[in-house]
Design a protein around this motif. Structure first.
Motif, PDB file in Angstrom:
ATOM      1  N   TRP A 113       6.929  32.014  46.627  1.00 47.44           N
ATOM      2  CA  TRP A 113       8.240  32.279  47.204  1.00 47.44           C
ATOM      3  C   TRP A 113       9.197  32.889  46.181  1.00 47.44           C
ATOM      4  CZ3 TRP A 113       6.447  27.446  45.942  1.00 47.44           C
ATOM      5  CH2 TRP A 113       7.211  26.680  45.065  1.00 47.44           C
ATOM      6  N   VAL A 114      10.220  33.526  46.727  1.00 52.73           N
ATOM      7  CA  VAL A 114      11.309  34.095  45.931  1.00 52.73           C
ATOM      8  C   VAL A 114      12.530  33.211  46.130  1.00 52.73           C
ATOM      9  CG1 VAL A 114      12.786  36.094  45.547  1.00 52.73           C
ATOM     10  CG2 VAL A 114      10.404  36.431  46.244  1.00 52.73           C
ATOM     11  N   SER A 115      13.097  32.727  45.032  1.00 49.83           N
ATOM     12  CA  SER A 115      14.342  31.968  45.086  1.00 49.83           C
ATOM     13  C   SER A 115      15.481  32.863  44.623  1.00 49.83           C
ATOM     14  CB  SER A 115      14.277  30.730  44.178  1.00 49.83           C
ATOM     15  OG  SER A 115      13.473  29.735  44.762  1.00 49.83           O
ATOM     16  N   THR A 116      16.579  32.818  45.359  1.00 49.87           N
ATOM     17  CA  THR A 116      17.780  33.565  44.998  1.00 49.87           C
ATOM     18  C   THR A 116      18.881  32.572  44.684  1.00 49.87           C
ATOM     19  OG1 THR A 116      17.112  35.252  46.583  1.00 49.87           O
ATOM     20  CG2 THR A 116      19.341  35.410  45.691  1.00 49.87           C
ATOM     21  N   GLY A 117      19.574  32.795  43.600  1.00 48.46           N
ATOM     22  CA  GLY A 117      20.644  31.883  43.225  1.00 48.46           C
ATOM     23  C   GLY A 117      21.891  32.619  42.787  1.00 48.46           C
ATOM     24  N   LEU A 118      23.040  32.050  43.141  1.00 48.88           N
ATOM     25  CA  LEU A 118      24.324  32.526  42.634  1.00 48.88           C
ATOM     26  C   LEU A 118      24.818  31.514  41.617  1.00 48.88           C
ATOM     27  CD1 LEU A 118      26.251  33.613  45.876  1.00 48.88           C
ATOM     28  CD2 LEU A 118      24.647  34.939  44.497  1.00 48.88           C
ATOM     29  N   ASP A 119      25.279  31.994  40.498  1.00 48.23           N
ATOM     30  CA  ASP A 119      25.822  31.129  39.457  1.00 48.23           C
ATOM     31  C   ASP A 119      27.347  31.173  39.566  1.00 48.23           C
ATOM     32  OD1 ASP A 119      26.386  29.644  37.266  1.00 48.23           O
ATOM     33  OD2 ASP A 119      25.472  30.977  35.793  1.00 48.23           O
ATOM     34  N   ILE A 120      27.925  30.096  40.080  1.00 50.64           N
ATOM     35  CA  ILE A 120      29.375  30.021  40.273  1.00 50.64           C
ATOM     36  C   ILE A 120      29.910  28.893  39.401  1.00 50.64           C
ATOM     37  CG2 ILE A 120      31.242  29.686  41.929  1.00 50.64           C
ATOM     38  CD1 ILE A 120      29.400  30.673  44.112  1.00 50.64           C
ATOM     39  N   LYS A 121      30.775  29.249  38.481  1.00 49.73           N
ATOM     40  CA  LYS A 121      31.309  28.258  37.547  1.00 49.73           C
ATOM     41  C   LYS A 121      32.124  27.187  38.270  1.00 49.73           C
ATOM     42  CE  LYS A 121      33.635  28.069  33.044  1.00 49.73           C
ATOM     43  NZ  LYS A 121      34.338  28.871  32.001  1.00 49.73           N
TER      44      LYS A 121
END
Length: 256
Positions: A113-121
């Motif tokens: 699988w492909v995981s997508t993540g946003l890094d939000i402080k």
């Protein structure tokens, strides 16, 4: 109200969301994967520090004589540098990456699988997971067809933790286990196991384990001592596929 929205967004309520859309979910080792990452703003403007895609699979690991399913991160890709997304705004970010040639096939219990993540402080990071179906490339398919034509049937395909001398870029290898149900090797072999080590899209080293069927007392003792298994290494190019069935038959027959 804005203050409350910011507080809620920090714990994931009314925050930005991410959704990855793949151009197609059936791919082959070495093939490009294309798609877009869609980011939808929440109730407040938020700063996105990073967007990343990571590629994962599962494999069987052993510890203290117990087997369990582990996850391996195969690769990770950074898509874009920091930016802001406004309230209710939608952004689409295209991406392309290439699957490694050693990417396991999604056979048996193996998942990719492909995981997508946003890094939000100072907030809960949104994430998304999209499964891929990884199918054989022409070289692998040609090998499987040749083995099938010799009367073998695939019994199991499994990714397992590999000893260091059998590893390359991954902590595991994918083993394909066949049994002879017809043809010249029925009753002569317990099983045949294959591991692919690709050199390019058109060539691979194939490790073949020939497990001979025990015959009589001497055969039983050999099997008990692990002497009934023979390892053969073959380099196979796609140009050899038309003659591969005979080559495999001759090679296997030498160890029966």
């Amino acid at each position: 109200m804005s203050l409350f929205n910011k507080v809620f967004a920090s714990v994931g309520i009314g925050a930005a969301k991410v959704d990855t859309k793949l151009e197609k979910d059936r791919v082959k080792p070495g093939e490009e994967v294309r798609g877009i990452v869609e980011i939808r703003g929440g109730n407040v403007e938020q700063n996105i520090d990073d967007i990343y895609l990571s590629l994962h699979t599962t494999y069987i690991k052993e510890k203290d004589d117990r087997k369990y399913t582990a996850t391996a991160q195969i690769d990770r890709f950074r898509l874009i540098q920091s930016f802001s997304i406004k309230e209710n705004e939608t952004k689409e970010i295209p991406f392309t990456f290439r699957l490694p040639l050693e990417m396991p096939l999604t056979m048996g219990r193996t998942k990719v699988w492909v995981s997508t993540g946003l890094d939000i402080k100072n907030a809960v990071d949104p994430s998304d997971k999209d499964y891929l179906t990884v199918i054989p490339n022409p070289l692998m398919e040609g090998v499987f067809n040749a083995i099938s034509n010799l009367g073998f049937r695939l019994r199991e395909a499994e990714c397992e933790q590999a000893p260091r001398h059998l590893r390359r870029n991954m902590p595991f290898v994918q083993e394909f286990e066949f049994i002879a149900v017809s043809g010249p090797f029925r009753g002569r072999l317990d099983e045949l196991e294959l591991v692919f080590y690709p050199n390019s899209e058109n060539e691979a080293e194939v490790l073949i384990q020939v497990d001979r069927r025990a015959r009589g007392l001497g055969g039983f003792l050999s099997e008990a001592m692990g002497m009934d298994e023979t390892y053969v290494r073959m380099n196979i190019h796609v140009s050899e596929l038309p003659a591969l069935q005979q080559k495999l038959q001759d090679t296997i027959a030498r160890y029966c």
